[in-house]
Design a protein around this motif. Structure first.
Motif, PDB file in Angstrom:
ATOM      1  N   HIS A 543       0.945  -1.171   0.076  1.00  0.00           N
ATOM      2  CA  HIS A 543      -0.067  -0.122   0.232  1.00  0.00           C
ATOM      3  C   HIS A 543       0.570   1.335   0.078  1.00  0.00           C
ATOM      4  CE1 HIS A 543      -3.278   2.755   1.013  1.00  0.00           C
ATOM      5  NE2 HIS A 543      -2.438   2.960   2.153  1.00  0.00           N
ATOM      6  N   MET A 544       0.596   2.371  -0.575  1.00  0.00           N
ATOM      7  CA  MET A 544       1.225   3.482  -0.710  1.00  0.00           C
ATOM      8  C   MET A 544       0.271   4.682  -0.440  1.00  0.00           C
ATOM      9  SD  MET A 544       4.159   4.933  -1.382  1.00  0.00           S
ATOM     10  CE  MET A 544       4.970   3.692  -2.395  1.00  0.00           C
ATOM     11  N   LYS A 545       0.775   5.411   0.630  1.00  0.00           N
ATOM     12  CA  LYS A 545      -0.130   6.563   1.357  1.00  0.00           C
ATOM     13  C   LYS A 545      -0.317   7.612   0.463  1.00  0.00           C
ATOM     14  CE  LYS A 545       0.899   5.233   5.842  1.00  0.00           C
ATOM     15  NZ  LYS A 545       1.904   5.439   7.173  1.00  0.00           N
ATOM     16  N   ILE A 546      -1.301   8.177   0.138  1.00  0.00           N
ATOM     17  CA  ILE A 546      -1.433   9.280  -1.026  1.00  0.00           C
ATOM     18  C   ILE A 546      -0.578  10.548  -0.581  1.00  0.00           C
ATOM     19  CG2 ILE A 546      -3.201  10.898  -1.770  1.00  0.00           C
ATOM     20  CD1 ILE A 546      -5.315   8.423  -1.657  1.00  0.00           C
ATOM     21  N   GLY A 547      -0.772  10.760   0.828  1.00  0.00           N
ATOM     22  CA  GLY A 547       0.058  11.681   1.426  1.00  0.00           C
ATOM     23  C   GLY A 547       1.514  11.760   0.605  1.00  0.00           C
ATOM     24  N   PHE A 548       2.094  10.582   1.156  1.00  0.00           N
ATOM     25  CA  PHE A 548       3.556  10.179   0.783  1.00  0.00           C
ATOM     26  C   PHE A 548       3.917  10.574  -0.806  1.00  0.00           C
ATOM     27  CE2 PHE A 548       6.850   7.512  -0.764  1.00  0.00           C
ATOM     28  CZ  PHE A 548       7.821   7.888   0.359  1.00  0.00           C
ATOM     29  N   SER A 549       2.740   9.755  -1.615  1.00  0.00           N
ATOM     30  CA  SER A 549       2.863  10.233  -2.738  1.00  0.00           C
ATOM     31  C   SER A 549       2.862  11.600  -3.371  1.00  0.00           C
ATOM     32  CB  SER A 549       1.753   9.269  -3.872  1.00  0.00           C
ATOM     33  OG  SER A 549       1.829   7.766  -3.251  1.00  0.00           O
ATOM     34  N   LEU A 550       2.107  12.445  -2.838  1.00  0.00           N
ATOM     35  CA  LEU A 550       1.925  13.852  -3.223  1.00  0.00           C
ATOM     36  C   LEU A 550       2.946  14.816  -2.757  1.00  0.00           C
ATOM     37  CD1 LEU A 550      -0.193  15.855  -4.159  1.00  0.00           C
ATOM     38  CD2 LEU A 550      -0.842  16.209  -1.755  1.00  0.00           C
ATOM     39  N   ILE A 551       3.735  14.516  -1.529  1.00  0.00           N
ATOM     40  CA  ILE A 551       4.848  15.154  -1.233  1.00  0.00           C
ATOM     41  C   ILE A 551       5.953  14.803  -2.007  1.00  0.00           C
ATOM     42  CG2 ILE A 551       6.397  15.640   0.598  1.00  0.00           C
ATOM     43  CD1 ILE A 551       3.989  15.588   2.635  1.00  0.00           C
ATOM     44  N   SER A 552       6.007  13.341  -2.361  1.00  0.00           N
ATOM     45  CA  SER A 552       6.935  12.976  -3.255  1.00  0.00           C
ATOM     46  C   SER A 552       7.184  13.602  -4.414  1.00  0.00           C
ATOM     47  CB  SER A 552       6.875  11.261  -3.337  1.00  0.00           C
ATOM     48  OG  SER A 552       7.082  10.448  -2.123  1.00  0.00           O
ATOM     49  N   SER A 553       5.785  13.763  -5.205  1.00  0.00           N
ATOM     50  CA  SER A 553       5.687  14.365  -6.333  1.00  0.00           C
ATOM     51  C   SER A 553       6.187  15.876  -6.407  1.00  0.00           C
ATOM     52  CB  SER A 553       4.431  14.369  -6.911  1.00  0.00           C
ATOM     53  OG  SER A 553       3.447  15.033  -6.225  1.00  0.00           O
ATOM     54  N   GLN A 554       6.182  16.394  -5.352  1.00  0.00           N
ATOM     55  CA  GLN A 554       6.279  18.081  -5.073  1.00  0.00           C
ATOM     56  C   GLN A 554       8.070  18.227  -4.516  1.00  0.00           C
ATOM     57  OE1 GLN A 554       3.534  19.052  -2.223  1.00  0.00           O
ATOM     58  NE2 GLN A 554       1.807  19.143  -3.797  1.00  0.00           N
ATOM     59  N   TYR A 555       8.657  17.466  -4.174  1.00  0.00           N
ATOM     60  CA  TYR A 555       9.872  17.596  -3.714  1.00  0.00           C
ATOM     61  C   TYR A 555      10.952  16.439  -4.121  1.00  0.00           C
ATOM     62  CZ  TYR A 555       7.218  20.629  -0.449  1.00  0.00           C
ATOM     63  OH  TYR A 555       6.374  21.716  -0.146  1.00  0.00           O
ATOM     64  N   ASP A 556      12.111  16.805  -3.796  1.00  0.00           N
ATOM     65  CA  ASP A 556      13.081  16.141  -4.588  1.00  0.00           C
ATOM     66  C   ASP A 556      13.689  14.941  -3.290  1.00  0.00           C
ATOM     67  OD1 ASP A 556      14.658  17.319  -2.574  1.00  0.00           O
ATOM     68  OD2 ASP A 556      15.819  18.962  -3.823  1.00  0.00           O
ATOM     69  N   GLU A 557      14.937  14.434  -3.498  1.00  0.00           N
ATOM     70  CA  GLU A 557      15.240  13.288  -2.639  1.00  0.00           C
ATOM     71  C   GLU A 557      15.333  13.432  -1.426  1.00  0.00           C
ATOM     72  OE1 GLU A 557      18.251  15.778  -4.313  1.00  0.00           O
ATOM     73  OE2 GLU A 557      17.069  14.381  -5.508  1.00  0.00           O
ATOM     74  N   GLU A 558      15.528  14.734  -0.981  1.00  0.00           N
ATOM     75  CA  GLU A 558      15.869  15.047   0.426  1.00  0.00           C
ATOM     76  C   GLU A 558      14.528  15.029   1.403  1.00  0.00           C
ATOM     77  OE1 GLU A 558      18.983  17.502   1.759  1.00  0.00           O
ATOM     78  OE2 GLU A 558      19.382  18.017   0.019  1.00  0.00           O
ATOM     79  N   ALA A 559      13.355  14.779   0.646  1.00  0.00           N
ATOM     80  CA  ALA A 559      12.058  14.606   1.376  1.00  0.00           C
ATOM     81  C   ALA A 559      12.253  13.311   2.321  1.00  0.00           C
ATOM     82  CB  ALA A 559      11.101  14.400   0.240  1.00  0.00           C
ATOM     83  N   VAL A 560      13.406  12.389   1.793  1.00  0.00           N
ATOM     84  CA  VAL A 560      13.266  11.263   2.916  1.00  0.00           C
ATOM     85  C   VAL A 560      13.547  11.708   4.212  1.00  0.00           C
ATOM     86  CG1 VAL A 560      14.437   9.572   1.107  1.00  0.00           C
ATOM     87  CG2 VAL A 560      15.897  10.916   2.389  1.00  0.00           C
ATOM     88  N   LYS A 561      14.113  12.753   4.462  1.00  0.00           N
ATOM     89  CA  LYS A 561      14.271  13.016   5.897  1.00  0.00           C
ATOM     90  C   LYS A 561      13.033  13.755   6.759  1.00  0.00           C
ATOM     91  CE  LYS A 561      18.640  15.149   4.978  1.00  0.00           C
ATOM     92  NZ  LYS A 561      19.729  16.575   5.117  1.00  0.00           N
ATOM     93  N   TYR A 562      11.653  13.923   5.719  1.00  0.00           N
ATOM     94  CA  TYR A 562      10.772  14.274   6.342  1.00  0.00           C
ATOM     95  C   TYR A 562       9.413  13.316   6.389  1.00  0.00           C
ATOM     96  CZ  TYR A 562      13.762  18.389   5.711  1.00  0.00           C
ATOM     97  OH  TYR A 562      15.093  19.184   5.631  1.00  0.00           O
ATOM     98  N   ILE A 563       9.404  12.483   5.335  1.00  0.00           N
ATOM     99  CA  ILE A 563       8.328  11.627   5.248  1.00  0.00           C
ATOM    100  C   ILE A 563       8.689  10.097   5.013  1.00  0.00           C
ATOM    101  CG2 ILE A 563       7.042  13.419   3.865  1.00  0.00           C
ATOM    102  CD1 ILE A 563       7.547  12.326   1.541  1.00  0.00           C
ATOM    103  N   VAL A 564       9.747   9.682   5.496  1.00  0.00           N
ATOM    104  CA  VAL A 564      10.488   8.406   5.515  1.00  0.00           C
ATOM    105  C   VAL A 564      10.594   8.049   7.019  1.00  0.00           C
ATOM    106  CG1 VAL A 564      12.189   6.887   4.588  1.00  0.00           C
ATOM    107  CG2 VAL A 564      10.912   8.345   3.119  1.00  0.00           C
ATOM    108  N   ALA A 565      10.515   6.760   7.306  1.00  0.00           N
ATOM    109  CA  ALA A 565      10.938   6.202   8.662  1.00  0.00           C
ATOM    110  C   ALA A 565      11.656   5.071   8.311  1.00  0.00           C
ATOM    111  CB  ALA A 565       9.766   6.066   9.302  1.00  0.00           C
TER     112      ALA A 565
END
Length: 702
Positions: A543-565
């Motif tokens: 399953h993939m969370k819509i919120g995660f997908s949305l932010i992934s599409s808006q930001y670059d790879e450094e989003a791992v610091k804010y939406i990945v655990a």
């Protein structure tokens, strides 16, 4: 149908819109390429830091941005063993390397060579090599056999040509890994072809100058129709081909993707592989070089596609698809019989010209249906087709998860490689890596700097945890040095490094500070957005969370610091930083199970838990010790909730083991046993739940 120029123009424009809708556009292509370049940069930096003489490359569709979700392309990795040096001239011999002399003569097929072993101390032939991977030819030369690749095959990889292929692994895309030797200079035949290309057309003069600076490689596979197949090596110009691909315009890229879809739909039937993607790419190169550049535009994509298929048909007809950089190298040599050749000719002939009718049959990414909708032939309402935003989010979230996985993979490899070393040696290795990362960050280009920012925090956190474990063993305190390293690693992701710090503070009895950090993690961890990511084993994404997908599409790879655990991982050297309930996970396996572990089971020597259940477990324990019963029960409810509802927990069995021990503390023995039974149902072997069940049953009996 569709014979007039206006019809072709209209279909071409609608077809371009379709490809844009499935994320074949400049923005997503650049994003995909950036992810691959960062991965190969990080891998290479890590190898340099570990003093491995290896350079990593990522080639193929994902690195080029020339694939779609529906094409299900594999991932192509090539690593060069830089302690080897393939030369053509004696002046290229290098002291301190294993030099190999390239031999091309009347016995070697175009695009292939033999490798002669040379002495390590002087530019002279070696005459003393023996063993299974060497052969002596009629001229008394010692030749290196390509079957050496068989020595590095693993239980999960199958040899396919020059590569080790990993296929059908749950949760992972298929991959091909190729080991290669770097060449000091280009082979003469390829250099001559490059010089003869039209400088005023394509490749441009600038591209040619750059290509001449790129390395070429030799890879371990011989010509299938050669008598010397076991000791021939194939020449690879992958870096030059990457240069060409990175300089294509959007219409040329879309043509290539459409070619691959057409081949998969109409040409390679029933899992055949007569026409490869590399052949399609080569055909495209020849077409671009021979067709005026102004023709390659969106409104003319149908004509361009027809020209590519027609060129492929001609190659099949004469049984010759010349390599772009070595025209004497026929990519189709020995690939199919005369009977198959006639079948392929008929299939390709049926596609010329490429009009709407042939494209309507492409089911990959619903391209056929999408085109019919664009042309008002069918109604969109009756067809459940993902929209452009959904495609962009799906690919972006996939890329971000891939980024998170390779960051974890690099870190985990160091943990596993040093598991048998002393704590001091493990610390020395990690500090050496951080020193290299710092130097590369200071002197490197943008991709190197980004790689350093993504990798360094996890290593900082591990250094701090190792020092803290040593501190706790000696005097049950944590030194300022350890805390400084732990704080430097806090921003690795949303939770894992902070949870390590909280775990250490809990183990030393610093409960108020532990509770403060846990509350901070709780605030940061948005369960509607944050995705747990594991790279311990091949965990399938459900399953993939819509919120995660949305932010992934808006930001670059450094989003791992804010939406990945990430998973929280403690090596055995960090055991003093781990509550006793989690320490059991370090001893989950019997001797028999250890002996029968697979390729992806190294993590089982560590205590590994997903971040969110570990957060709630630590809150339960900390609140209990602080005599805050309401907070403790709230944490227990959350721990129960996450083990039941979070779909992407890679270590659910560990979460259940922690929950069971909490139930035992609550004197709910039946609930505890139920947790352990569920845990064993998830992972039957290598599971500490058996230890817990024995203890729990013993306590119940008493």
């Amino acid at each position: 149908m569709f014979h007039t120029p206006n019809d072709y123009r209209n279909i071409s424009m609608r077809l371009s819109e379709v490809l844009d809708d499935i994320a074949v556009n400049e923005k997503m292509i650049l994003k995909t390429r950036r992810t691959s370049v960062l991965k190969e940069t990080s891998r290479t930096i890590w190898h340099r830091a570990r003093q491995h003489q290896i350079t990593n490359y990522h080639f193929g569709s994902w690195s080029e941005g020339t694939t779609t979700l529906g094409l299900k392309s594999d991932s192509d990795h090539l690593f060069t063993q830089d302690n080897f040096n393939v030369i053509q001239d004696w002046s290229e011999w290098t002291l301190g390397k294993q030099n190999l002399r390239m031999i091309q003569n009347e016995t070697t097929a175009p695009g292939y060579c033999l490798l002669q072993m040379l002495r390590p101390d002087a530019p002279l032939p070696d005459t003393h090599e023996d063993g299974n991977y060497f052969v002596k030819d009629t001229s008394e030369r010692i030749l290196f056999k390509n079957t050496v690749l068989d020595t590095i095959m693993t239980g999960i990889a199958q040899r396919q040509g020059p590569s080790l292929a990993q296929t059908n692994l749950s949760g992972m895309i298929d991959s091909d890994t190729v080991s290669a030797f770097p060449c000091t200079s280009w082979p003469q035949s390829a250099k001559a072809c490059l010089d003869n290309l039209d400088v005023n057309n394509w490749p441009t003069a600038f591209m040619k100058r750059y290509i001449k600076t790129t390395k070429c490689f030799v890879v371990a596979v011989g010509n299938k129709v050669s008598q010397n197949e076991d000791f021939e090596w194939r020449l690879s110009t992958s870096l030059a081909e990457r240069c060409l691909m990175f300089n294509l315009n959007i219409t040329q890229i879309r043509c290539y993707i459409l070619m691959k879809m057409i081949i998969k739909t109409y040409i390679n039937l029933d899992n055949e592989s007569y026409i490869s993607s590399f052949m399609c790419k080569t055909v495209l190169f020849h077409c671009i070089a021979s067709k005026p550049l102004y023709k390659w535009k969106e409104c003319n994509i149908l004509n361009c596609l027809t020209y590519c298929i027609l060129t492929l048909n001609r190659c099949i007809s004469c049984g010759n698809c010349p390599h772009f950089f070595d025209h004497e190298n026929n990519l189709m040599a020995g690939k199919f019989s005369n009977k198959v050749q006639q079948e392929l000719l008929q299939r390709t002939a049926n596609l010329i010209p490429c009009d709407g009718m042939s494209l309507f049959g492409i089911q990959i990414d619903d391209v056929g249906k999408r085109l019919q909708i664009k042309l008002n032939i069918i109604d969109r309402v009756n067809h459940n087709i993902p929209g452009p935003d959904e495609y962009t989010m799906d690919i972006s979230s996939f890329l971000l998860r891939q980024t998170a996985k390779w960051i974890m993979e690099i870190h985990n490899e160091d943990i596993h490689e040093t598991k048998d070393a002393s704590l001091e040696m493990e610390l020395r290795i990690l500090l050496q890596i951080l020193q290299h990362l710092t130097r590369y960050y200071r002197d490197g280009d943008m991709s190197v700097k980004v790689s350093g920012r993504l990798l360094a925090p996890l290593f900082c956190s591990s250094v701090g945890s190792l020092i803290a474990s040593q501190n706790i063993q000696i005097n049950n305190t944590v030194s300022p040095q350890a805390l400084a390293w732990l704080e430097a690693g806090l921003d690795s992701d949303v939770a894992s490094s902070r949870l390590k710090l909280a775990s250490i503070l809990y183990c030393t009895g610093d409960l108020e500070r532990a509770a403060f950090i846990l509350n901070d993690v709780d605030q940061r961890y948005n369960t509607e957005v944050t995705e747990p990511v594991c790279r311990c084993y091949c965990f399938p994404l459900t399953h993939m969370k819509i919120g995660f997908s949305l932010i992934s599409s808006q930001y670059d790879e450094e989003a791992v610091k804010y939406i990945v655990a990430y998973c929280v991982t403690f090596s055995q050297h960090e055991i003093n930083c781990v509550p006793h309930e989690l320490q059991y996970e370090m001893f989950r396996s019997t001797q028999e199970e250890i002996q029968n572990r697979g390729w992806y089971d190294n993590w089982m020597d560590c205590a590994v838990v997903d971040s969110l259940p570990y957060l709630y477990f630590l809150q339960y324990k900390t609140s209990g010790n602080l005599n805050r019963p309401e907070d403790q029960q709230q944490a227990l409810k959350k721990l129960m909730w996450v083990t039941e509802t979070e779909p992407n927990l890679a270590h659910r069995e560990t979460a259940l083991n922690l929950l069971g021990q909490c139930m035992e503390q609550e004197n709910r023995q039946d609930n505890a046993l139920q947790c352990y039974m569920l845990s064993l149902h998830i992972r039957e072997r290598n599971n500490a739940a058996r230890i817990h069940m024995c203890r729990c049953l013993g306590n119940t009996h008493l």
